[in-house]
Design a protein around this motif. Structure first.
Motif, mmCIF file in Angstrom:
data_model
loop_
_atom_site.group_PDB
_atom_site.id
_atom_site.type_symbol
_atom_site.label_atom_id
_atom_site.label_comp_id
_atom_site.label_asym_id
_atom_site.label_seq_id
_atom_site.Cartn_x
_atom_site.Cartn_y
_atom_site.Cartn_z
ATOM 1 N N LYS A 67 0.837 -1.209 0.000
ATOM 2 C CA LYS A 67 0.000 0.000 0.000
ATOM 3 C C LYS A 67 0.865 1.250 0.000
ATOM 4 C CE LYS A 67 -3.960 -2.229 0.883
ATOM 5 N NZ LYS A 67 -5.058 -2.264 -0.052
ATOM 6 N N ASN A 68 0.318 2.327 -0.557
ATOM 7 C CA ASN A 68 0.918 3.643 -0.452
ATOM 8 C C ASN A 68 0.700 4.179 0.957
ATOM 9 O OD1 ASN A 68 1.834 4.283 -3.199
ATOM 10 N ND2 ASN A 68 -0.337 4.128 -3.731
ATOM 11 N N LEU A 93 -0.462 0.018 -4.082
ATOM 12 C CA LEU A 93 0.758 0.491 -4.731
ATOM 13 C C LEU A 93 0.793 -0.055 -6.165
ATOM 14 C CD1 LEU A 93 3.343 2.130 -4.415
ATOM 15 C CD2 LEU A 93 4.454 0.096 -3.524
ATOM 16 N N GLY A 145 3.888 -0.363 -8.650
ATOM 17 C CA GLY A 145 5.078 -0.178 -7.822
ATOM 18 C C GLY A 145 6.187 -1.108 -8.283
ATOM 19 N N GLY A 197 -1.389 -3.931 -6.289
ATOM 20 C CA GLY A 197 -0.149 -3.808 -5.512
ATOM 21 C C GLY A 197 0.448 -5.154 -5.153
#
Length: 69
Positions: free
Chosen positions: A12-13, A19, A22, A57
């Protein structure tokens, strides 16, 4: 080979969103030496360096031993 649970569960951000796209570099633990991850349980197909996460993510990759991600 073991499924890398951290990446399978998803990242996760800081704001709590997935994410997506990413990038995760993978090294031998405690070093800056690149260490392969694999896209299959048999360990025959190396994963890209870096591994790019999907829209959730997550990434399904396998490895053996210890890694620094």
């Amino acid at each position: 080979m073991q499924l890398i649970q951290l990446l399978a569960a998803g990242l996760k951000n800081t704001d709590g969103t997935n994410l997506a796209a990413g990038k995760v570099l993978h090294y031998a633990a405690g070093t800056t030496t690149l260490k392969n991850l694999y896209t299959d349980y048999a360990g025959t197909t190396p994963a890209a360096q870096p591994v790019v996460l999907d829209s959730r993510g997550t990434a399904e990759v396998y490895g053996t031993g210890l890694y620094k991600l």
